[in-house]
Structures are given as C-alpha cells and as structure tokens.
Motif scaffolding. Structure first.
Motif: not given
Ligand SMILES: Cc1ncc(COP(=O)(O)O)c(C=O)c1O
Length: 373
Positions: A61-63, A87, A90-91, A133, A159, A161-162, A186, A191
């Motif tokens: 996962n992104g986390t 954000s 999770f960041s 981010v 980050d 992830c988006q 992520s 996404k």
């Molecule tokens: C900016 C950002 N960082 C981190 C995450 C964490 O990703 P994940 O849900 O895949 O762990 C997300 C998504 O939820 C996110 O939008």
C-alpha cells in the motif's frame, strides 16, 4: 438512494476494462504463482519506465511505500520529518511507523501544497527528511524544497500517492531528487492508477536503495529464511500486479481525460461563486481530484446532495488537529491557511469514465447550489 452522479463509480471503471481484467486474472490463476513472481517483476519494470524512474519496488500500500522509503533513506527514531498538515493522515502515520516525528507546516493557498518557506523555517538540528505531498495530483513547488534538502543535508521523499504521471517543470514527480530521493505511490482503488484492492510502490533511482527496499518489504530477508534486517511484510501480490499492468496501459489516456474534465469544470464554473484551484506555471497536474472552495462549503455540499451530486472533502480535519497526533502538541490557529482551507474545500466527481452529460449535470447543479448558498 444512489446519487445521479456518484463521487466515484467503480462499476463503470471495471465494465470498461472487463475483458482485459478477466484475461489478467486468468493468467495469474493459470500460473499457480501468487506472491513475488513474474507479474510483480514485469509491473515494476513497466511502472518505472512509464513514470521515468530507473526502478520501482512494489509494496502492499502507499502508507508502506512512504514508511519504507523513509527507513531505506536512514530515517528513524529521534528524527523529525517536515511535512504538510493537509493530506491523507496515512502520510504522517507512515512517518510515525518509521519511528520518526512528523512536523506539520502550513501550505501555499494557491495549491494547498507545502509552503517551501514554512518548511525551511521548521528545519531544526533534528530534521532528517522532507515529505512533500503532491496533493490532488498537482505537484508541490519542488525547486525550493530540493535546494533546502541539499543545503541542510536532508532526505527527500515525495508522497506522489495522488499524482501518478504529474510533471514538475517537465520532469515526473516521484523522481525529482534523482538518486538522493524516493517517490511513494498508492494504488488505492480511487487513485489515477488504482488496484482492485490495496497496493503501492516506491520509485527509485539508485540500485543499492532498490535492493534495500526489496529486502525491507519482504521481512528483511536476504534470501529465503535468512532475515538480515528488521523488515516488514508488505508485498504486492501477483493478482494485483497483473490488474495494475492493465491499468498502466491506460494511465496516460486516463490522465488526459481527467485534465480535460478539470478544464471543462474550470471553464464552466467561472463566475458561479465557487473558486477552483489553478494549475501553476511549473506544473502539469494529473487532476486526481477536482476541488473547489466556497465560504459556505457545508451548505453547498448539502445543496449538491439534494440535486443528486456526490461530493467528498479532502480533507476536513488538518493533521495537526487529528487526535491521532495530539501528542505532537498541535493547536487550533497554528496553521491558518490549512485550517481555513479545511473549512472551505469540496471535491466534485471527476474520473475518466465520467460522461459529458454527467459533467454538465455537475456544472448545472453547482451553479444552482452556489446561488442558493
Ligand atoms: C496523499 C496520500 N498519501 C498516502 C496515502 C496512503 O495510501 P494507501 O491508502 O495506499 O496506504 C494516500 C491514500 O490513501 C494518499 O492520498
């Protein structure tokens, strides 16, 4: 009741790809190989190539992508990581997972991305890393952050992830610090490139760091049953890798479609009373979310719900005010730009499968709702 235009529509998404997804699933089922196999390897190669990195390491996962990127860069207990307060939580949870302490700073009101001057003011002798981010698919202003990282000897983890495929001054996000930095992605289903489940990846430009990350994601194993470091178990499975390979083939076209829809909204909502965010001259956004501001945001969201338009808020409670981070001492009034934004922002439906009709319906509803509020 299902809204006339839901905020996301996974049924439409899957229907458009159904034959390709079915073939990918069948390939994995027939292979009899489900963890760390040929699909994952091929996905890592294809992802790195598509996003301009020399390598990619796929994780659960992104986390975990952020957490392991920080750890592989030497961030750990006692270190501070400077990041934004707006954000997904999770960041910042990933910073805690790495044993370090998030230091939240304010944002640039034009993009809601980390304010480089505020980041510079937050650096102390304990700061080890910067974690910008690229919020809503729009790159943070990276040149001043890259300069700050160089001057103060800091690690830079993006980050992204988006923001799969977004460009900063023509260069892909997630790779902007070259061998000195890492980018986290992520593949949460919403996404721009989404799995049909969880997934994530780290973009890497240094072979030693890539090797360290491959060990860390697999319990710290050097080879089978020999655990060299304190790793975690966060492997992308073969089914998700195969499904993501399908999505990756469409990512560039999806990003284009998102940009078209965002431009349509911005054009059609001019003068409506809601305020969109504008793409900055240094950025090519991938329009992950279409966010507008309105002083009476909650009334606007309710008026849109009455008209059958699904909306969400990204994100309603700044991270420095979240109970999960209370021990860090955040207090209301500390980060005024973030706090005002959190009261005013609203995300409208935007995804590649959104039809012209649906987009027009959103525009009409927003114009009418804004008149009422
Ligand atoms: C900016 C950002 N960082 C981190 C995450 C964490 O990703 P994940 O849900 O895949 O762990 C997300 C998504 O939820 C996110 O939008």
């Amino acid at each position: 009741m299902t809204p006339a235009v839901p905020f996301v529509d996974f049924k439409l998404h899957v229907a458009a790809l159904r034959a390709e997804l079915d073939a990918a699933v069948a390939r994995v089922l027939d292979s009899g190989w489900f963890i760390l196999g040929p699909e994952g390897q091929a996905f890592e190669r294809e992802l790195a190539e598509a996003l301009g990195a020399s390598d990619a390491v796929a994780v659960g996962n992104g986390t975990d992508a952020i957490h392991l990127a920080l750890r592989a860069s030497g961030v750990g207990p006692g270190d501070e990581v400077v990041t934004t307060s707006i954000s997904a939580a999770f960041s910042a949870l990933a910073i805690l997972q790495a044993g370090a302490r998030p230091v939240f700073v304010d944002v640039d009101p034009r993009t809601l991305n980390i304010d480089p001057a505020a980041a510079a003011r937050a650096v102390t002798s304990r700061t080890r890393a910067l974690l910008p981010v690229h919020l809503y698919g729009h790159p943070a202003d990276m040149d001043p952050l890259l300069a700050l990282a160089r001057e103060r000897g800091l690690v830079l983890v993006e980050d992204a992830c988006q923001a799969h495929g977004a460009l900063y001054r023509g260069r892909p996000v997630g790779t902007l610090a070259g061998a000195a930095g890492l980018g986290a992605l992520s593949f949460y289903p919403t996404k721009n490139l989404g799995a049909l489940g969880d997934g994530g990846a780290i973009l890497v430009n240094d072979p030693d760091t890539a090797a360290r990350l491959r060990q860390l994601r697999n319990g710290g194993q050097r080879d089978r049953y020999h655990h060299e470091s304190f790793g975690v178990n966060t492997r992308l499975d073969e089914l998700q890798a195969a499904l993501l390979r399908v999505g990756l083939r469409h990512l560039a076209a999806w990003n284009e479609r998102r940009r078209e829809l965002a431009a349509f909204y911005t054009r059609e909502l001019a003068g409506s009373g809601v305020e969109p965010f504008v793409e900055q001259e240094y950025a090519r956004s991938v329009a992950h979310l279409y966010v507008v501001r309105h002083p009476r945001r909650d009334a606007l969201a309710e008026a849109l719900a009455r008209r059958g338009i699904g909306t969400l808020i990204h994100f309603p409670l700044p991270l420095h005010l979240q109970p999960a981070f209370a021990s860090l001492g955040g207090r209301p009034g500390q980060l005024p730009v973030v706090e005002q934004a959190a009261r005013e922002i609203l995300s409208l439906p935007l995804y590649p499968e959104l039809t012209e009709n649906a987009a027009c319906r959103v525009v009409e509803a927003v114009r009418a709702a804004a008149r009422e509020c």
